[in-house]
Design a protein around this motif. Structure first.
Motif, short mmCIF file in Angstrom:
data_model
loop_
_atom_site.label_atom_id
_atom_site.label_comp_id
_atom_site.label_asym_id
_atom_site.label_seq_id
_atom_site.Cartn_x
_atom_site.Cartn_y
_atom_site.Cartn_z
N SER A 99 0.89 -1.09 -0.02
CA SER A 99 0.04 -0.13 -0.13
C SER A 99 0.89 1.30 0.12
CB SER A 99 -0.98 0.06 1.28
OG SER A 99 -1.42 1.48 1.48
N GLN A 123 -1.14 -2.36 -6.00
CA GLN A 123 -1.01 -2.50 -4.66
C GLN A 123 -1.66 -3.65 -4.30
OE1 GLN A 123 -1.61 1.74 -2.45
NE2 GLN A 123 -3.60 0.91 -3.49
N ARG A 127 -5.58 0.03 0.74
CA ARG A 127 -6.67 0.32 1.99
C ARG A 127 -7.59 1.33 1.68
NH1 ARG A 127 -4.74 2.57 6.33
NH2 ARG A 127 -2.37 2.63 5.81
N ARG A 129 -11.23 3.50 3.08
CA ARG A 129 -11.95 4.17 4.38
C ARG A 129 -12.78 2.85 5.16
NH1 ARG A 129 -16.03 7.49 3.93
NH2 ARG A 129 -16.10 8.21 5.83
N LYS A 194 -19.01 5.15 -8.40
CA LYS A 194 -17.90 5.54 -7.67
C LYS A 194 -16.63 5.30 -8.76
CE LYS A 194 -15.04 5.09 -3.46
NZ LYS A 194 -15.07 4.92 -2.14
C1 BTN Z 1 -12.00 4.84 -0.19
O1 BTN Z 1 -12.77 5.12 -1.05
O2 BTN Z 1 -12.28 4.00 0.60
C2 BTN Z 1 -10.67 5.46 -0.11
C3 BTN Z 1 -9.65 4.69 -1.03
C4 BTN Z 1 -8.34 5.19 -1.06
C5 BTN Z 1 -7.39 4.42 -1.78
C6 BTN Z 1 -5.96 4.79 -1.86
S1 BTN Z 1 -4.91 3.96 -3.27
C7 BTN Z 1 -3.63 4.71 -2.82
C8 BTN Z 1 -3.57 4.76 -1.19
N1 BTN Z 1 -3.12 3.54 -0.71
C9 BTN Z 1 -3.90 2.84 -0.23
O3 BTN Z 1 -3.70 1.70 0.29
N2 BTN Z 1 -5.15 3.48 -0.11
C10 BTN Z 1 -5.01 4.96 -0.70
#
Ligand code: BTN
Length: 329
Positions: A99, A123, A127, A129, A194
């Motif tokens: 990530s 990735q 991750r 939200r 989305k």
């Molecule tokens: C969401 O809508 O839940 C937020 C998603 C965010 C994803 C990005 S991808 C780059 C960064 N690295 C991660 O593991 N997550 C964020």
């Protein structure tokens, strides 16, 4: 794969730009003079680029012609085009990582400069939200940016997330002409689905923010069949693939601009941008909170960035966090 960091003044950056801007063949003699390197060094750089997927034709007495450039987030494609957040910002790139958010947080703890950017082509443990996973296949844009907002108390950290939403919408529009919409607090939508999300994670001490890891994921060129039904991609709406490197450069430029707006003019311009681009206003929604769900009409956001819900009794309730879903009867 080990991450690659941007070398300041990497000659590949200038070389690629010259090849991209050229109207036809570029003479080898001229190129090596302009770049201040020997013909042999030039050939070494060209070979390195070919190894990375660039197709460069070489014809005796005519020179070099760039026939194809891969849409990768290589350091020389990104780092020279980034705005300056701090003198110590760095760009870290890798083909794949668990990530970008994890890498950036480790860099933040180690004291990396504001504006440090981590990007990856894929990735394995993206991750989202609320503990969700973020699908991070090849063709998407995944990056995390380090901010050190010393001008903002911890209580206003959520305004940074909203600022990032505005910056993404503007950056996507400048880079592709596509107009996305926002859904409070962190989602980017296109044609009712989305298309991207923002994950803001703050490291705090007492009431001040040490740093914010701003993670952004965008479904850019992911094939439609690989996306969940409730998601879409920029490419689907655009009708063809979009350049991810162009998107990244523009989004970071917009973040830089909106961040300085937040610093100098406060939250009001960001609130106005949200009023304009959020598609929820006036619609029936549910807000899910840790212990309850409330239903009503999406009314707007207040001057702190909190979500305003008009209840059926006509009361206005404000929420600093929560998950919004549209209610359809
Ligand atoms: C969401 O809508 O839940 C937020 C998603 C965010 C994803 C990005 S991808 C780059 C960064 N690295 C991660 O593991 N997550 C964020």
């Amino acid at each position: 794969m080990p991450p690659e960091s941007a070398q300041s003044g990497d000659p590949k950056a200038v070389l690629v730009e010259k090849l991209k801007l050229a109207q036809g063949f570029l003479s080898g003699t001229k190129l090596s003079q302009e770049l201040g390197m020997s013909r042999q060094t030039l050939r070494t750089h060209l070979a390195a680029l070919r190894n990375k997927g660039y197709r460069i034709r070489a014809v005796p007495r005519r020179g070099y012609l760039l026939e194809y450039a891969p849409d990768k987030l290589y350091p020389w494609e990104i780092a020279p085009f980034l705005p300056r957040f701090s003198a110590t910002q760095q760009y870290h790139y890798s083909e794949d990582t668990d990530s970008t958010q994890n890498t950036l947080i480790a860099l933040g703890i180690a004291g990396a400069g504001e504006g440090t950017l981590v990007a990856a082509e894929e990735q394995t443990k993206g991750r989202g939200r609320l503990g969700r996973t973020w699908l991070s296949r090849h063709g998407g844009l995944y990056f995390s940016l380090l901010l050190r907002p010393d001008f903002l108390p911890l209580a206003r950290a959520s305004q940074l997330s909203l600022m990032l939403g505005c910056a993404c919408i503007r950056g996507i529009r400048t880079a592709t002409g596509i107009q996305c919409e926002s859904k409070w607090p962190n989602d980017l939508f296109l044609s009712g689905k989305k298309v991207g999300g923002i994950l803001s994670e703050a490291a705090a001490e007492a009431d001040s923010i040490q740093f914010l890891a701003a993670g952004i994921g965008l479904n850019v060129n992911i094939p439609h069949r690989e996306l969940p039904r409730e998601a879409t991609s920029l490419a689907k709406e655009y009708g063809r693939d979009c350049s991810r490197s162009r998107l990244l450069r523009h989004i970071i430029r917009e973040i830089h601009a909106w961040y300085s707006i937040l610093r100098t003019d406060g939250f009001e311009p960001i609130r106005a941008c949200w009023e304009e681009h959020c598609f929820l206003w006036g619609t029936r929604v549910k807000i899910t909170l840790p212990h309850t769900v409330r239903e009503g009409t999406a009314h707007g956001i207040d001057k702190q960035g909190f979500f305003l819900l008009r209840t059926d009794q006509g009361l206005i309730e404000s929420y600093s966090a929560g998950d919004i879903t549209s209610v359809r009867y």
